[in-house]
Design a protein around this motif. Structure first.
Motif, mmCIF file in Angstrom:
data_model
loop_
_atom_site.group_PDB
_atom_site.id
_atom_site.type_symbol
_atom_site.label_atom_id
_atom_site.label_comp_id
_atom_site.label_asym_id
_atom_site.label_seq_id
_atom_site.Cartn_x
_atom_site.Cartn_y
_atom_site.Cartn_z
ATOM 1 N N ILE A 7 47.010 -3.183 -50.673
ATOM 2 C CA ILE A 7 45.901 -3.648 -51.512
ATOM 3 C C ILE A 7 45.997 -5.148 -51.742
ATOM 4 O O ILE A 7 45.007 -5.884 -51.607
ATOM 5 N N ALA A 8 47.203 -5.637 -52.091
ATOM 6 C CA ALA A 8 47.383 -7.067 -52.365
ATOM 7 C C ALA A 8 47.094 -7.906 -51.118
ATOM 8 O O ALA A 8 46.379 -8.912 -51.183
ATOM 9 N N LEU A 9 47.649 -7.488 -49.979
ATOM 10 C CA LEU A 9 47.412 -8.228 -48.736
ATOM 11 C C LEU A 9 45.942 -8.182 -48.336
ATOM 12 O O LEU A 9 45.383 -9.178 -47.859
ATOM 13 N N THR A 10 45.306 -7.037 -48.550
ATOM 14 C CA THR A 10 43.890 -6.889 -48.207
ATOM 15 C C THR A 10 43.026 -7.816 -49.045
ATOM 16 O O THR A 10 42.130 -8.500 -48.525
ATOM 17 N N LEU A 11 43.278 -7.874 -50.344
ATOM 18 C CA LEU A 11 42.508 -8.744 -51.223
ATOM 19 C C LEU A 11 42.623 -10.204 -50.794
ATOM 20 O O LEU A 11 41.624 -10.928 -50.674
ATOM 21 N N PHE A 12 43.851 -10.634 -50.558
ATOM 22 C CA PHE A 12 44.101 -12.032 -50.207
ATOM 23 C C PHE A 12 43.496 -12.378 -48.844
ATOM 24 O O PHE A 12 42.781 -13.378 -48.694
ATOM 25 N N GLU A 13 43.774 -11.526 -47.843
ATOM 26 C CA GLU A 13 43.310 -11.823 -46.489
ATOM 27 C C GLU A 13 41.807 -11.651 -46.345
ATOM 28 O O GLU A 13 41.168 -12.353 -45.553
ATOM 29 N N ALA A 14 41.204 -10.713 -47.081
ATOM 30 C CA ALA A 14 39.752 -10.535 -47.016
ATOM 31 C C ALA A 14 39.045 -11.810 -47.470
ATOM 32 O O ALA A 14 38.010 -12.198 -46.907
ATOM 33 N N ALA A 15 39.596 -12.464 -48.492
ATOM 34 C CA ALA A 15 39.018 -13.727 -48.960
ATOM 35 C C ALA A 15 39.110 -14.792 -47.868
ATOM 36 O O ALA A 15 38.157 -15.540 -47.632
ATOM 37 N N MET A 16 40.264 -14.849 -47.194
ATOM 38 C CA MET A 16 40.439 -15.821 -46.117
ATOM 39 C C MET A 16 39.506 -15.525 -44.943
ATOM 40 O O MET A 16 38.842 -16.417 -44.402
ATOM 41 N N ILE A 17 39.456 -14.254 -44.546
ATOM 42 C CA ILE A 17 38.650 -13.865 -43.393
ATOM 43 C C ILE A 17 37.164 -14.060 -43.669
ATOM 44 O O ILE A 17 36.398 -14.425 -42.772
ATOM 45 N N SER A 18 36.749 -13.826 -44.904
ATOM 46 C CA SER A 18 35.330 -14.013 -45.232
ATOM 47 C C SER A 18 34.894 -15.446 -44.973
ATOM 48 O O SER A 18 33.764 -15.699 -44.535
ATOM 49 N N GLU A 19 35.784 -16.400 -45.226
ATOM 50 C CA GLU A 19 35.457 -17.803 -44.967
ATOM 51 C C GLU A 19 35.409 -18.086 -43.469
ATOM 52 O O GLU A 19 34.583 -18.872 -43.006
ATOM 53 N N VAL A 20 36.298 -17.436 -42.714
ATOM 54 C CA VAL A 20 36.274 -17.587 -41.256
ATOM 55 C C VAL A 20 34.963 -17.051 -40.699
ATOM 56 O O VAL A 20 34.314 -17.678 -39.858
ATOM 57 N N VAL A 21 34.553 -15.881 -41.201
ATOM 58 C CA VAL A 21 33.317 -15.251 -40.739
ATOM 59 C C VAL A 21 32.113 -16.108 -41.104
ATOM 60 O O VAL A 21 31.225 -16.364 -40.270
ATOM 61 N N ARG A 22 32.069 -16.559 -42.340
ATOM 62 C CA ARG A 22 30.937 -17.382 -42.792
ATOM 63 C C ARG A 22 30.841 -18.669 -41.978
ATOM 64 O O ARG A 22 29.747 -19.081 -41.566
ATOM 65 N N ALA A 23 31.986 -19.307 -41.733
ATOM 66 C CA ALA A 23 31.986 -20.542 -40.947
ATOM 67 C C ALA A 23 31.546 -20.269 -39.507
ATOM 68 O O ALA A 23 30.809 -21.067 -38.917
ATOM 69 N N GLY A 24 32.002 -19.143 -38.958
ATOM 70 C CA GLY A 24 31.617 -18.793 -37.595
ATOM 71 C C GLY A 24 30.123 -18.560 -37.465
ATOM 72 O O GLY A 24 29.494 -19.000 -36.497
#
Length: 221
Positions: A98-115
């Motif tokens: 859960i902790a890793l998912t929360l943190f990484e989802a925030a990071m990945i969302s920015e990668v997706v948005r930028a892409g």
């Protein structure tokens, strides 16, 4: 240094059990964070009223907090919260996921948005003028191109996530580094051999992910 003692069958088996837990945690955290991150990234790209602003705040908070703090919060703080008589308690592996998912989802969302934002607006406008709706333009024009551009940064995030599983040693998750510490505790002469082996394991796993990333880039180029 005692390589023979450090690399005994029992110790190697114990390390492999830790590696199995590391890969298990990483697999589920990567899968969940990718799905959640993509959803958040698309919503923010589409600029859905109110929802986008709320998600932007959540993403910025999570991205600017130490992962270790999030692990502690999920494992120790959330179980103390009582909502209408309900308490949420997690096993150590579930809490780490859960902790890793929360943190990484925030990071990945920015990668997706930028892409998605990297796709020229002219293509979107051309798609809209040809009769496609905003969702159709996103699905047929923006996403296919954006995903190809996201491959390198996404794989980098996945590699970081896999390495970050070692932080869960602080909550006694029986992953690779946790088991390595236990073996090292048997004898100080095991330190260098075990740490060298753990470093090699991390390198092999992460380098494999890098090779897969390069293959995907070649295929989608």
């Amino acid at each position: 240094m005692d390589f023979a003692g450090a690399y005994s069958a029992d110790n190697l088996r114990f390390l492999m059990e830790g590696l199995k837990m590391t890969l298990y945690i990483a697999f589920w955290a990567i899968l969940l964070s990718f799905v959640i991150g993509c959803i958040i990234g698309v919503i923010r790209y589409m600029q859905v009223p109110v929802v986008s602003q709320i998600l932007a705040v959540i993403v910025e908070v999570l991205r600017n907090l130490p992962l270790l703090l999030i692990i502690f919060f999920v494992q120790f703080a959330i179980p103390q919260i009582n909502v209408f008589g309900l308490q949420f308690k997690f096993t150590v592996p579930a809490g780490a996921i859960i902790a890793l998912t929360l943190f990484e989802a925030a990071m990945i969302s920015e990668v997706v948005r930028a892409g998605l934002k990297s796709i020229p607006k002219g293509q979107v406008e051309a798609a809209r003028s040809s009769g496609l709706g905003s969702i159709q333009a996103l699905w047929h024009i923006v996403l296919p191109q954006g995903l190809r551009r996201m491959v390198p940064p996404l794989v980098s995030q996945f590699i970081s996530l896999l390495k970050d599983t070692s932080l869960a040693v602080i909550v006694a998750l029986a992953e690779l580094m946790h088991n390595a510490q236990i073996i090292i505790g048997q004898s100080p002469n095991y330190s260098i051999p075990i740490l060298l082996l753990v470093a090699m394991i991390y390198f092999v796993v992460n380098y494999t992910l890098s090779l897969i990333s390069r293959r995907l880039e070649t295929r989608t180029a």
